[in-house]
Write a protein that holds these residues in place. Structure first.
Motif, PDB file in Angstrom:
ATOM      1  N   ILE A 107       0.839  -1.203   0.000  1.00  0.00           N
ATOM      2  CA  ILE A 107       0.000   0.000   0.000  1.00  0.00           C
ATOM      3  C   ILE A 107       0.871   1.249   0.000  1.00  0.00           C
ATOM      4  O   ILE A 107       0.649   2.192  -0.773  1.00  0.00           O
ATOM      5  CB  ILE A 107      -0.933  -0.006   1.220  1.00  0.00           C
ATOM      6  N   ILE A 108       1.879   1.254   0.862  1.00  0.00           N
ATOM      7  CA  ILE A 108       2.749   2.421   0.984  1.00  0.00           C
ATOM      8  C   ILE A 108       3.589   2.604  -0.275  1.00  0.00           C
ATOM      9  O   ILE A 108       3.763   3.731  -0.770  1.00  0.00           O
ATOM     10  CB  ILE A 108       3.641   2.291   2.240  1.00  0.00           C
ATOM     11  N   GLY A 111       1.434   4.039  -2.896  1.00  0.00           N
ATOM     12  CA  GLY A 111       1.125   5.436  -2.605  1.00  0.00           C
ATOM     13  C   GLY A 111       2.276   6.359  -2.957  1.00  0.00           C
ATOM     14  O   GLY A 111       2.071   7.433  -3.543  1.00  0.00           O
ATOM     15  N   SER A 114       2.696   6.757  -6.653  1.00  0.00           N
ATOM     16  CA  SER A 114       1.609   7.475  -7.323  1.00  0.00           C
ATOM     17  C   SER A 114       1.884   8.977  -7.444  1.00  0.00           C
ATOM     18  O   SER A 114       1.203   9.668  -8.198  1.00  0.00           O
ATOM     19  CB  SER A 114       0.292   7.262  -6.562  1.00  0.00           C
ATOM     20  N   ALA A 142       1.112  11.226  -0.265  1.00  0.00           N
ATOM     21  CA  ALA A 142       0.880   9.786  -0.379  1.00  0.00           C
ATOM     22  C   ALA A 142       0.063   9.261   0.795  1.00  0.00           C
ATOM     23  O   ALA A 142      -0.789   8.388   0.622  1.00  0.00           O
ATOM     24  CB  ALA A 142       2.218   9.048  -0.475  1.00  0.00           C
ATOM     25  N   THR A 143       0.312   9.809   1.991  1.00  0.00           N
ATOM     26  CA  THR A 143      -0.419   9.352   3.178  1.00  0.00           C
ATOM     27  C   THR A 143      -1.914   9.584   3.030  1.00  0.00           C
ATOM     28  O   THR A 143      -2.731   8.724   3.373  1.00  0.00           O
ATOM     29  CB  THR A 143       0.104  10.064   4.431  1.00  0.00           C
ATOM     30  N   ARG A 145      -3.574   9.813   0.213  1.00  0.00           N
ATOM     31  CA  ARG A 145      -4.063   8.880  -0.803  1.00  0.00           C
ATOM     32  C   ARG A 145      -4.209   7.466  -0.250  1.00  0.00           C
ATOM     33  O   ARG A 145      -5.030   6.677  -0.734  1.00  0.00           O
ATOM     34  CB  ARG A 145      -3.120   8.868  -2.002  1.00  0.00           C
ATOM     35  N   MET A 146      -3.403   7.142   0.755  1.00  0.00           N
ATOM     36  CA  MET A 146      -3.419   5.789   1.307  1.00  0.00           C
ATOM     37  C   MET A 146      -4.428   5.606   2.430  1.00  0.00           C
ATOM     38  O   MET A 146      -4.582   4.488   2.941  1.00  0.00           O
ATOM     39  CB  MET A 146      -2.018   5.421   1.806  1.00  0.00           C
ATOM     40  N   TYR A 212     -11.040  10.792   4.980  1.00  0.00           N
ATOM     41  CA  TYR A 212     -10.492  10.850   3.617  1.00  0.00           C
ATOM     42  C   TYR A 212     -11.263  11.851   2.763  1.00  0.00           C
ATOM     43  O   TYR A 212     -10.671  12.586   1.970  1.00  0.00           O
ATOM     44  CB  TYR A 212     -10.534   9.471   2.972  1.00  0.00           C
ATOM     45  N   GLY A 219      -4.349  15.557  -1.271  1.00  0.00           N
ATOM     46  CA  GLY A 219      -3.513  14.532  -1.888  1.00  0.00           C
ATOM     47  C   GLY A 219      -3.503  14.584  -3.394  1.00  0.00           C
ATOM     48  O   GLY A 219      -2.797  13.804  -4.033  1.00  0.00           O
TER      49      GLY A 219
END
Length: 221
Positions: A107-108, A111, A114, A142-143, A145-146, A212, A219
């Motif tokens: 996942i990280i 992210g 991306s 990224a955080t 987005r994740m 989110y 993000g």
């Protein structure tokens, strides 16, 4: 069939302590898994090729092995090989961390990848080091987005604690099996457990989703 929830009422403190262990194990394993996943992801992206190869093998292995097998191996087999015995709670924590960290690292990594490369080039043009770019530009975006995926990691950690009953961790499922065996009321007991898991997990997913929605614009790039 008559329905009798008196075993749950009579043992509510027993259930509450099991739920407390479940939440504690879930929170700690989620934190350690995400921290370990971050380290693995960064080493895969920026570390030497030989280390990246080993980490790919680790990630693929953990995703291919059921969590039940990992927990049983750590609790029963690892002490025979290393001469180190883990208490049930710590064996469950190690097993959950090793297993969930593999998913968290992917996942990280996704992210981080991306984020458009142009932002890294812009940071370098401003004289920033790669560590500064990662810390101040890439990871914050990224955080966000994740976040949805991190919510899945947390729910996975909560649900997977139920498997820790096989190594006698006194969490909710283990307490439920004890009460069901003593009261001969498995329908009432396990229905209550199912409701408790739902009441624990549903707010987590909703909170992460709302968070989110509020932060998603930060993000975008």
């Amino acid at each position: 069939m008559d329905v009798d929830f008196s075993p749950i009422v009579d043992n509510w403190q027993f259930f509450a302590s099991g739920l407390g262990v479940t939440i504690l194990l879930s929170v700690i394993s989620a934190i350690t898994s995400i921290a370990a996943g971050l380290v693995i992801a960064l080493l895969r992206l920026y570390g030497p090729r030989w280390l990246s190869t080993l980490l790919v093998f680790y990630v693929d292995s953990m995703r291919a092995i059921p969590i039940l097998v990992v927990l049983v191996w750590i609790y029963f087999a690892f002490p025979l090989l290393a001469g180190v015995t883990f208490p049930p709670f710590w064996a469950a924590l190690v097993g959950l961390t090793l297993h969930i960290a593999a998913y968290a690292s992917e996942i990280i990594r996704a992210g981080i990848e991306s984020i458009r490369p142009g932002q890294t080039r812009a940071g370098l043009a401003l004289g920033m080091s790669r560590a500064q770019i990662l810390r101040k530009i890439i990871l914050p975006q990224a955080t966000i987005r994740m976040l949805p995926a991190f919510g899945s990691v947390l729910t996975m950690a909560i649900k997977d604690t139920a498997i820790a009953t096989v190594i006698a961790v006194p969490e909710l499922m283990h307490r439920a099996e004890t009460v069901a065996g003593q009261s001969y009321r498995p329908v009432e007991v396990f229905t209550t457990v199912m409701v408790l898991y739902f009441l624990t997990l549903f707010p987590v997913t909703r909170v992460v989703d709302r968070l989110y929605q509020k932060l998603a614009h930060l993000g975008r790039s």
